[in-house]
Every structure is written in C-alpha cells, then in structure tokens.
Design a protein around this motif. Structure first.
Motif, mmCIF file in Angstrom:
data_model
loop_
_atom_site.group_PDB
_atom_site.id
_atom_site.type_symbol
_atom_site.label_atom_id
_atom_site.label_comp_id
_atom_site.label_asym_id
_atom_site.label_seq_id
_atom_site.Cartn_x
_atom_site.Cartn_y
_atom_site.Cartn_z
ATOM 1 N N THR A 120 18.922 26.604 52.711
ATOM 2 C CA THR A 120 19.183 26.695 54.222
ATOM 3 C C THR A 120 17.924 25.956 54.764
ATOM 4 O O THR A 120 16.988 26.449 54.757
ATOM 5 C CB THR A 120 19.241 27.879 54.748
ATOM 6 O OG1 THR A 120 20.556 28.706 54.096
ATOM 7 C CG2 THR A 120 19.498 27.788 56.163
ATOM 8 N N GLN A 129 20.811 24.789 61.454
ATOM 9 C CA GLN A 129 20.656 24.803 60.078
ATOM 10 C C GLN A 129 21.849 24.189 59.517
ATOM 11 O O GLN A 129 22.866 24.010 59.824
ATOM 12 C CB GLN A 129 20.973 26.435 59.595
ATOM 13 C CG GLN A 129 19.775 27.397 60.210
ATOM 14 C CD GLN A 129 20.016 29.014 59.701
ATOM 15 O OE1 GLN A 129 21.251 29.434 59.574
ATOM 16 N NE2 GLN A 129 18.959 29.450 59.663
ATOM 17 N N MET A 131 22.868 23.195 55.134
ATOM 18 C CA MET A 131 22.819 23.891 53.694
ATOM 19 C C MET A 131 23.209 22.739 52.836
ATOM 20 O O MET A 131 24.284 21.961 52.805
ATOM 21 C CB MET A 131 23.813 25.167 53.807
ATOM 22 C CG MET A 131 23.211 26.167 54.275
ATOM 23 S SD MET A 131 24.431 27.541 54.517
ATOM 24 C CE MET A 131 24.663 27.607 56.496
#
Length: 140
Positions: A120, A129, A131
């Motif tokens: 992350t 964020q 990923m």
C-alpha cells in the motif's frame, strides 16, 4: 487604572493571535492541493508475478509509475502486508510527467506455497492510497 489598560491590551493581543490564520500565499503543499490539480500515480503494472522460486530465495521488482497529475507527487509511506516484503520509494517529489519506481524485495525464508503480497503506497494523491501486488509461488 494602569493595570486595567495593560490587561485590556494583553487580552486584545491574545484574541487577535487566536483569530489569525496562516496562509501559504498560493504555494502548493502536500495537503492543500485541490482534487483537480492533485498528482496522479499511474503504475505501469499493478501486479507482478515472480513465478516459482525456492524457499530462501529473494526476488526484487520495481513497480514503475508516472505522475500524470498537475502537481508534484510526494510519497509519504509504503507498507507491505508482512515483514518478508520490503518496499523502497523515492523520498523526493516526482514532478508532473516524471517517472519513479517503488522497489519491492520479497524474502521467501520460511514461506511455502502461493504468495500474494500487497503493498500500500500512501501519497498526496486523491485517493491517498494505491495498491500493488507481488505474487508467485515458493517451492522446496
């Protein structure tokens, strides 16, 4: 009388200090960039399959990205799902149009079978964020 005047002056100074706000003068910082001007972290690949490796081997992969936004991209942190995976990221701002990479190293010590390690990345993007995944299989 002098004490009353002095108390009034001190109270006025305290009130004016409490009501003042700091302004950046229009300079963009990591926290005050509008959503339309925010940096955008566009990864070349969001998943990398390292294939089959033997227990004890280490694999490294660089998740390459481009800042396709309109302001400098600042990565604040990158965290993996376990201690066997170590991410490294650029500490300096990535300017609009420039490239960067999040380097990830996976150690298969004590691991067996299919692996899916999520990393992350937290930055001044919207959403904050992103990923990426490092997947593969650890064999004897």
């Amino acid at each position: 009388m002098k004490k009353l005047i002095l108390c009034t002056i001190v109270a006025g100074m305290l009130l004016s200090a409490c009501n003042s706000s700091t302004k950046t003068g229009g300079a963009a910082t990591a926290d005050n960039v509008s959503a339309t001007n925010a940096p955008v972290m566009k990864f070349e690949k969001e998943t990398h399959d390292f294939g089959k490796i033997k227990t004890g081997d280490k694999v490294t992969y660089e998740f390459k990205f481009t800042n396709t936004g309109k302001s400098p991209l600042i990565i604040k942190d990158a965290i993996a799902t376990c201690g066997c995976t170590k991410p490294e990221w650029p500490k300096t701002p990535i300017q609009p149009g420039e490239d960067g990479a999040v380097k990830v190293t996976f150690s298969s010590i004590g691991k067996m079978g299919l692996q899916d390690k999520q990393i992350t990345v937290t930055a001044n993007t919207n959403p904050a964020q992103s990923m990426v995944h490092l997947i593969g299989e650890v064999t004897n």
